[in-house]
Design a protein around this motif. Structure first.
Motif, PDB file in Angstrom:
ATOM      1  N   ALA A 143       0.852  -1.193   0.000  1.00  0.00           N
ATOM      2  CA  ALA A 143       0.000   0.000   0.000  1.00  0.00           C
ATOM      3  C   ALA A 143       0.886   1.241   0.000  1.00  0.00           C
ATOM      4  O   ALA A 143       1.917   1.274   0.670  1.00  0.00           O
ATOM      5  CB  ALA A 143      -0.911   0.010   1.220  1.00  0.00           C
ATOM      6  N   VAL A 144       0.469   2.253  -0.770  1.00  0.00           N
ATOM      7  CA  VAL A 144       1.218   3.505  -0.859  1.00  0.00           C
ATOM      8  C   VAL A 144       0.272   4.666  -0.549  1.00  0.00           C
ATOM      9  O   VAL A 144      -0.780   4.813  -1.176  1.00  0.00           O
ATOM     10  CB  VAL A 144       1.835   3.701  -2.269  1.00  0.00           C
ATOM     11  N   HIS A 145       0.682   5.481   0.423  1.00  0.00           N
ATOM     12  CA  HIS A 145      -0.106   6.645   0.820  1.00  0.00           C
ATOM     13  C   HIS A 145       0.859   7.767   1.173  1.00  0.00           C
ATOM     14  O   HIS A 145       2.057   7.515   1.415  1.00  0.00           O
ATOM     15  CB  HIS A 145      -0.986   6.287   2.023  1.00  0.00           C
ATOM     16  N   THR A 146       0.394   8.977   1.176  1.00  0.00           N
ATOM     17  CA  THR A 146       1.208  10.111   1.624  1.00  0.00           C
ATOM     18  C   THR A 146       0.415  10.914   2.640  1.00  0.00           C
ATOM     19  O   THR A 146      -0.817  10.979   2.579  1.00  0.00           O
ATOM     20  CB  THR A 146       1.600  11.041   0.454  1.00  0.00           C
ATOM     21  N   GLY A 147       1.124  11.494   3.600  1.00  0.00           N
ATOM     22  CA  GLY A 147       0.442  12.298   4.606  1.00  0.00           C
ATOM     23  C   GLY A 147       1.337  12.588   5.792  1.00  0.00           C
ATOM     24  O   GLY A 147       2.529  12.278   5.791  1.00  0.00           O
ATOM     25  N   GLU A 148       0.747  13.185   6.821  1.00  0.00           N
ATOM     26  CA  GLU A 148       1.494  13.571   8.011  1.00  0.00           C
ATOM     27  C   GLU A 148       1.758  12.362   8.905  1.00  0.00           C
ATOM     28  O   GLU A 148       0.868  11.556   9.153  1.00  0.00           O
ATOM     29  CB  GLU A 148       0.693  14.614   8.802  1.00  0.00           C
ATOM     30  N   ALA A 149       2.974  12.261   9.360  1.00  0.00           N
ATOM     31  CA  ALA A 149       3.348  11.205  10.312  1.00  0.00           C
ATOM     32  C   ALA A 149       4.370  11.789  11.281  1.00  0.00           C
ATOM     33  O   ALA A 149       5.232  12.573  10.887  1.00  0.00           O
ATOM     34  CB  ALA A 149       3.921   9.997   9.588  1.00  0.00           C
ATOM     35  N   ARG A 150       4.263  11.404  12.531  1.00  0.00           N
ATOM     36  CA  ARG A 150       5.144  11.984  13.555  1.00  0.00           C
ATOM     37  C   ARG A 150       5.644  10.898  14.499  1.00  0.00           C
ATOM     38  O   ARG A 150       4.890  10.041  14.950  1.00  0.00           O
ATOM     39  CB  ARG A 150       4.357  13.046  14.341  1.00  0.00           C
ATOM     40  N   HIS A 151       6.956  10.950  14.781  1.00  0.00           N
ATOM     41  CA  HIS A 151       7.537  10.037  15.753  1.00  0.00           C
ATOM     42  C   HIS A 151       7.426  10.661  17.144  1.00  0.00           C
ATOM     43  O   HIS A 151       7.880  11.787  17.362  1.00  0.00           O
ATOM     44  CB  HIS A 151       9.007   9.771  15.405  1.00  0.00           C
ATOM     45  N   ASP A 152       6.802   9.926  18.070  1.00  0.00           N
ATOM     46  CA  ASP A 152       6.549  10.502  19.400  1.00  0.00           C
ATOM     47  C   ASP A 152       7.509   9.971  20.463  1.00  0.00           C
ATOM     48  O   ASP A 152       7.274  10.142  21.656  1.00  0.00           O
ATOM     49  CB  ASP A 152       5.103  10.245  19.825  1.00  0.00           C
TER      50      ASP A 152
END
Length: 338
Positions: A116-125
Motif C-alpha cells: 500500500a502507498v499513501h502520503t500524509g502527516e506522520a510523527r515520531h513521538d
C-alpha cells in the motif's frame, strides 16, 4: 545481509511531517504448512526485496524509518524522495526481485506481496509513529477487495494506492506511470470508507465482462505471463505466474552472447536504450557481459512482450547476421509460445 544489517534507521531520520508511507504484507504468511524457519527465510527475503526496490527509487532502506509488522513491514520514506519513483522504479524492481526469489524458492516459501502507498502527516513521538495517514495506509492494505485482487490475479505482487496518491500523482501520468493500469476498489475497513486504486503489475487493469446466465459478472483480471500471446492475435493467455525453465533461459543467454553487439557494454546499452523504460529501468546491470545478458533476458521475461521487444531492438541495431538469426530460432524453439 541479515534483517538486522538493514536496520538501525530510527537514529538517522525520524518522521515529523509529510512523507510517503509504504505498508507491506506477505499473503497467507501464517499458513499452517509453514514452519517458523520458513517464515524467517521469507521475512529475510522480503527485507532484501524492499531494500533493492527502494534503491531503484534512489533511497536506501537504511535512510528510511521502518517498523516490523511480523508478516510485513511499514516503511516511511524521507520527503525528498518523490512518490513517482516509488510507484515505478521501486515497484518494477520489487516485481523482478520477487520473481527471482520465487523461481528458486520451494513452494512453501514463495512470497506473494501486497503493498500500500499513501502520503500524509506522520510523527515520531519517541515510542513509534502516530498519524491518521499511517492508519489509512494499513486500512487500504487490509481491504478485502485488495486481498481478492492479488488472490484472483495469481500474480506475485499487487499495489494499492490511496485516493490522495491517485489524485496527486497517478492520474497525471508522470514519468512512466500509466493511469489506465489502476482500477478503483471500494474500501470499508473499520472507520475508513472510500476508494483506493489497485495495480497488479503485468495484469490488465479492467477485467473483461462475461455473461453468466442472464446476468453480467466481472471476471478477475488474469496476469500476463512472460508476454505469451494467442496464435495470430494479441489477446493475452490467462495463466498462473509462469516460470520459464532455467535451461531455456540459459540457452537464450548463450546464443545472445554470441551476438557481437551484446558482447560490449556500449552495445548492450544501445539495445537497452531502445527497449521501453519500464523494462530497461528494472534491469540490475552488471559489468561482466554474460551476467549482464542474463539479467537483461531475465527481466524482459517479467514483462508482456519484453523478450520480443529485446529481440527487435537487437535486430534493429545489428541487422540479421547469422548469430542474430540463430538467436531468433533459439527463442522460437525453447519458448515456442512466445
Amino acid at each position: 545481509m541479515s534483517v538486522e544489517e538493514l536496520g538501525g534507521v530510527a537514529e538517522r531520520w525520524l518522521p515529523q511531517g509529510t512523507c510517503a508511507i509504504l505498508a507491506f504484507d506477505i499473503a497467507s504468511f501464517g499458513d499452517a504448512s509453514r514452519t517458523d524457519d520458513v517464515r524467517e527465510i521469507m521475512r529475510d527475503a522480503m527485507y532484501r526485496q524492499i531494500d533493492a526496490s527502494l534503491r531503484a527509487a534512489g533511497v536506501e532502506l537504511g535512510r528510511c524509518y521502518r517498523e516490523d509488522r511480523g508478516d510485513g513491514a511499514m516503511v516511511l520514506v524521507p520527503p525528498e524522495t518523490g512518490t513517482e519513483p516509488l510507484l515505478t522504479a521501486a515497484v518494477d524492481m520489487l516485481k523482478a526481485e520477487l520473481r527471482r526469489y520465487n523461481k528458486a524458492a520451494a513452494d512453501v516459501a514463495r512470497i506473494r506481496l501486497r503493498v500500500a502507498v499513501h502520503t500524509g502527516e506522520a510523527r515520531h513521538d519517541g515510542n513509534g509513529i502516530v498519524g491518521t495517514a499511517v492508519n489509512h495506509a494499513f486500512r487500504i492494505l487490509d481491504a478485502q477487495p485488495f486481498k481478492d485482487a492479488l488472490k484472483e490475479s495469481g500474480a506475485w505482487l499487487a499495489v494499492v494506492v490511496s485516493q490522495r496518491v491517485h489524485d496527486d500523482v497517478v492520474r497525471h501520468g508522470p514519468g512512466t506511470i500509466d493511469p489506465d493500469e489502476y482500477r478503483p476498489i471500494d474500501i470499508a475497513v473499520k472507520e475508513t470508507e472510500g476508494t483506493a486504486w489497485v495495480r497488479v503489475p503485468g495484469a490488465p487493469s479492467t477485467p473483461p465482462a462475461h455473461r453468466i446466465g442472464a446476468e453480467i459478472a466481472e471476471r478477475p483480471a488474469a496476469p500476463l505471463s512472460h508476454g505469451l500471446l494467442r496464435a495470430g492475435g494479441a489477446t493475452p493467455l490467462p495463466a498462473e505466474p509462469d516460470v520459464v525453465p532455467l535451461a531455456a533461459v540459459f540457452e537464450v543467454v548463450n546464443q545472445m552472447c554470441k551476438v557481437p553487439l551484446m558482447t560490449t557494454e556500449q552495445g548492450r546499452n544501445q539495445v537497452m536504450g531502445i527497449v521501453r523504460g519500464e523494462i530497461s529501468g528494472a534491469v540490475p546491470r552488471h559489468a561482466e557481459a554474460r551476467q549482464d545478458v542474463y539479467s537483461i533476458v531475465n527481466t524482459c521475461l517479467d514483462y508482456p512482450g519484453g523478450l520480443r521487444e529485446l529481440l527487435m531492438a537487437i535486430k534493429g541495431l545489428a541487422g540479421e547476421p547469422m548469430p542474430v538469426m540463430e538467436l531468433e530460432r533459439t527463442i522460437a524453439r525453447v519458448l515456442p509460445r512466445l
